[in-house]
Motif scaffolding. Structure first.
Motif, mmCIF file in Angstrom:
data_model
loop_
_atom_site.group_PDB
_atom_site.id
_atom_site.type_symbol
_atom_site.label_atom_id
_atom_site.label_comp_id
_atom_site.label_asym_id
_atom_site.label_seq_id
_atom_site.Cartn_x
_atom_site.Cartn_y
_atom_site.Cartn_z
ATOM 1 N N ARG A 1 3.328 -0.281 0.440
ATOM 2 C CA ARG A 1 3.134 0.381 -0.852
ATOM 3 C C ARG A 1 2.847 -0.691 -1.893
ATOM 4 O O ARG A 1 3.508 -1.734 -1.919
ATOM 5 C CB ARG A 1 4.360 1.212 -1.240
ATOM 6 N N ASN A 2 1.870 -0.426 -2.740
ATOM 7 C CA ASN A 2 1.531 -1.408 -3.771
ATOM 8 C C ASN A 2 2.466 -1.295 -4.960
ATOM 9 O O ASN A 2 3.440 -0.517 -4.946
ATOM 10 C CB ASN A 2 0.059 -1.272 -4.182
ATOM 11 N N ALA A 3 2.186 -2.052 -6.026
ATOM 12 C CA ALA A 3 3.076 -2.098 -7.190
ATOM 13 C C ALA A 3 3.211 -0.743 -7.859
ATOM 14 O O ALA A 3 4.227 -0.446 -8.505
ATOM 15 C CB ALA A 3 2.569 -3.138 -8.191
ATOM 16 N N ALA A 4 2.185 0.115 -7.729
ATOM 17 C CA ALA A 4 2.233 1.456 -8.316
ATOM 18 C C ALA A 4 2.904 2.468 -7.392
ATOM 19 O O ALA A 4 3.002 3.644 -7.733
ATOM 20 C CB ALA A 4 0.817 1.914 -8.647
ATOM 21 N N GLY A 5 3.370 2.008 -6.232
ATOM 22 C CA GLY A 5 4.014 2.905 -5.284
ATOM 23 C C GLY A 5 3.052 3.661 -4.403
ATOM 24 O O GLY A 5 3.466 4.543 -3.636
ATOM 25 N N GLU A 6 1.750 3.337 -4.482
ATOM 26 C CA GLU A 6 0.764 4.022 -3.667
ATOM 27 C C GLU A 6 0.823 3.546 -2.223
ATOM 28 O O GLU A 6 1.010 2.362 -1.956
ATOM 29 C CB GLU A 6 -0.640 3.773 -4.220
ATOM 30 N N LEU A 7 0.648 4.473 -1.322
ATOM 31 C CA LEU A 7 0.613 4.157 0.100
ATOM 32 C C LEU A 7 -0.705 3.478 0.435
ATOM 33 O O LEU A 7 -1.778 3.932 0.017
ATOM 34 C CB LEU A 7 0.768 5.444 0.894
ATOM 35 N N CYS A 8 -0.657 2.377 1.197
ATOM 36 C CA CYS A 8 -1.856 1.596 1.525
ATOM 37 C C CYS A 8 -1.887 1.296 3.020
ATOM 38 O O CYS A 8 -0.844 1.103 3.649
ATOM 39 C CB CYS A 8 -1.877 0.274 0.754
ATOM 40 N N ALA A 9 -3.107 1.230 3.552
ATOM 41 C CA ALA A 9 -3.304 0.863 4.949
ATOM 42 C C ALA A 9 -4.519 -0.037 5.048
ATOM 43 O O ALA A 9 -5.609 0.316 4.579
ATOM 44 C CB ALA A 9 -3.494 2.100 5.815
ATOM 45 N N LEU A 10 -4.347 -1.205 5.650
ATOM 46 C CA LEU A 10 -5.426 -2.158 5.858
ATOM 47 C C LEU A 10 -5.503 -2.533 7.336
ATOM 48 O O LEU A 10 -4.510 -2.395 8.071
ATOM 49 C CB LEU A 10 -5.199 -3.438 5.046
ATOM 50 N N GLU A 11 -6.667 -3.019 7.740
ATOM 51 C CA GLU A 11 -6.758 -3.619 9.070
ATOM 52 C C GLU A 11 -5.817 -4.823 9.105
ATOM 53 O O GLU A 11 -5.777 -5.607 8.152
ATOM 54 C CB GLU A 11 -8.188 -4.064 9.360
ATOM 55 N N ASP A 12 -5.065 -4.951 10.190
ATOM 56 C CA ASP A 12 -4.062 -6.018 10.251
ATOM 57 C C ASP A 12 -4.702 -7.345 10.684
ATOM 58 O O ASP A 12 -4.257 -7.983 11.637
ATOM 59 C CB ASP A 12 -2.939 -5.625 11.204
ATOM 60 N N ARG A 13 -5.736 -7.754 9.963
ATOM 61 C CA ARG A 13 -6.394 -9.030 10.223
ATOM 62 C C ARG A 13 -6.947 -9.557 8.905
ATOM 63 O O ARG A 13 -7.702 -8.868 8.231
ATOM 64 C CB ARG A 13 -7.547 -8.876 11.220
ATOM 65 N N CYS A 14 -6.572 -10.764 8.526
ATOM 66 C CA CYS A 14 -7.149 -11.394 7.346
ATOM 67 C C CYS A 14 -8.597 -11.783 7.661
ATOM 68 O O CYS A 14 -8.848 -12.405 8.701
ATOM 69 C CB CYS A 14 -6.344 -12.631 6.953
ATOM 70 N N PRO A 15 -9.560 -11.435 6.809
ATOM 71 C CA PRO A 15 -10.956 -11.775 7.098
ATOM 72 C C PRO A 15 -11.237 -13.272 7.039
ATOM 73 O O PRO A 15 -12.305 -13.714 7.461
ATOM 74 C CB PRO A 15 -11.727 -11.030 6.003
ATOM 75 N N HIS A 16 -10.269 -14.058 6.564
ATOM 76 C CA HIS A 16 -10.474 -15.504 6.462
ATOM 77 C C HIS A 16 -10.298 -16.188 7.820
ATOM 78 O O HIS A 16 -11.225 -16.765 8.373
ATOM 79 C CB HIS A 16 -9.499 -16.090 5.427
ATOM 80 N N ARG A 17 -9.099 -16.103 8.381
ATOM 81 C CA ARG A 17 -8.811 -16.751 9.664
ATOM 82 C C ARG A 17 -8.267 -15.783 10.719
ATOM 83 O O ARG A 17 -7.697 -16.213 11.718
ATOM 84 C CB ARG A 17 -7.804 -17.891 9.459
ATOM 85 N N ARG A 18 -8.395 -14.483 10.445
ATOM 86 C CA ARG A 18 -7.969 -13.449 11.396
ATOM 87 C C ARG A 18 -6.485 -13.442 11.692
ATOM 88 O O ARG A 18 -6.037 -12.933 12.728
ATOM 89 C CB ARG A 18 -8.755 -13.555 12.716
ATOM 90 N N VAL A 19 -5.696 -13.982 10.811
ATOM 91 C CA VAL A 19 -4.233 -13.947 10.951
ATOM 92 C C VAL A 19 -3.736 -12.538 10.615
ATOM 93 O O VAL A 19 -4.252 -11.919 9.673
ATOM 94 C CB VAL A 19 -3.577 -14.993 10.025
ATOM 95 N N PRO A 20 -2.752 -11.999 11.324
ATOM 96 C CA PRO A 20 -2.236 -10.672 10.985
ATOM 97 C C PRO A 20 -1.699 -10.631 9.549
ATOM 98 O O PRO A 20 -0.858 -11.444 9.158
ATOM 99 C CB PRO A 20 -1.111 -10.453 12.002
#
Length: 314
Positions: free
Chosen positions: A34-53
């Motif tokens: 949840r972000n600072a506003a309390g909104e539910l968020c879902a992202l791919e579990d991979r950083c686009p920089h180095r593919r770290v979870p």
């Protein structure tokens, strides 16, 4: 025709603004928070920089910060908002972003839209779960492939879960039927105090009804009395995890119906507010292998028929 679907990914209480939650839903690695506003968020579990979870990172007021190089991503858009080594006058390139998913909540479950198409007219899986009274919930990854889990839920649910003081039988009460996008099977059950073995019981005092989805992973299991009055309802969300395993999360509750003929243990458990069911988190391979293939044979045909109807409607 839409090619996507809502999938139940987690329990609502498991997703907060303090620590990101890693899940694998229908084979896709996701991070929920949840972000600072309390909104539910879902992202791919991979950083686009180095593919770290990204689940190894930290939730900050600006979004989800990767634990490797500190890149921060908006939970609603997936756009990278901060790169620590950039000057104040440098802009973050728009191509630096993590994939964001549509998310929604319903009746204690977090749902994620996976695939193409629009979810506007597609009901949330958790919408048909209407809890009353005390709830019992949990989550696990079980040692069985998802298709086999669904098949076993039809052929032998006793391998996957149990109800307190109840023994399920292998006596089917009628043929499998399709209802509301699920293949539904009824089987007889008895209280464990009965003197006769379950195989010799003619009039079953209980019914175990399993409803397996034709699309998605929203399983319903109900314990009913002989008049089909609900005693316990369990909603199990299942999906493909890695290496032939299955992700589960579940909620269930005991109805307030008066129970006739139940053993003393049932009434004591109710008075103590103990869970009336248990989901097996370790599947017995020998018991699973001994199951006869029965109602699950109809699942593929029912799925094909539904897809044909959807194709004709489109």
């Amino acid at each position: 025709m839409t090619t996507g679907n809502w999938w139940t990914a987690a329990l609502r209480e498991s997703v907060n603004g303090e620590r990101p939650l890693a899940v694998v839903c229908n084979g896709e690695a996701l991070v929920l928070f949840r972000n600072a506003a309390g909104e539910l968020c879902a992202l791919e579990d991979r950083c686009p920089h180095r593919r770290v979870p990204l689940a190894l990172g930290t939730v900050t007021p600006k979004g989800l910060q990767c634990g490797y190089h500190g890149w921060t991503f908006s939970g609603t858009t997936g756009m990278c908002t901060t790169i620590p080594n950039l000057r104040e006058d440098e802009r973050v390139p728009s191509r630096y972003g993590a994939r964001a998913y549509r998310v929604a909540e319903s009746n204690g479950f977090v749902h994620v839209w996976l695939g193409e198409g629009s979810p506007a007219d597609v009901p949330l899986p958790g919408a048909d779960y209407q809890p009353r009274g005390s709830e019992f919930s949990g989550a696990a990854v079980v040692n069985i492939a998802h298709d086999e889990y669904l098949a076993a839920m039809l052929d032998g649910p006793e391998c996957l879960l149990e109800f307190g003081s109840v023994r399920m039988t292998d006596f089917f009460l009628g043929d499998p039927r399709v209802e509301s996008g699920h293949l539904v099977v009824d089987r007889g059950a008895v209280w464990t105090m009965r003197m006769l073995p379950a195989a010799f019981v003619i009039d079953h005092p209980l019914i175990v009804r399993t409803a397996v989805p034709l699309e998605g992973g929203t399983i319903r299991v109900e314990l009913l009395d002989a008049d089909e009055v609900p005693l316990v309802t369990v909603y199990i969300a299942s999906s493909v995890n890695r290496r032939g395993t299955t992700s589960l999360c579940w909620r269930g509750f005991r109805h307030d119906a008066r129970v006739v003929g139940a053993p003393l243990r049932w009434h004591l458990a109710r008075r103590r507010e103990c869970a009336p069911f248990r989901i097996h988190q370790m599947i017995d391979g020998a018991a699973l292998a001994a199951l006869l293939v029965a109602p699950s044979r109809d699942l593929a045909a029912a799925r094909a028929a539904q897809r044909a109807l959807m194709s004709d409607a489109a």
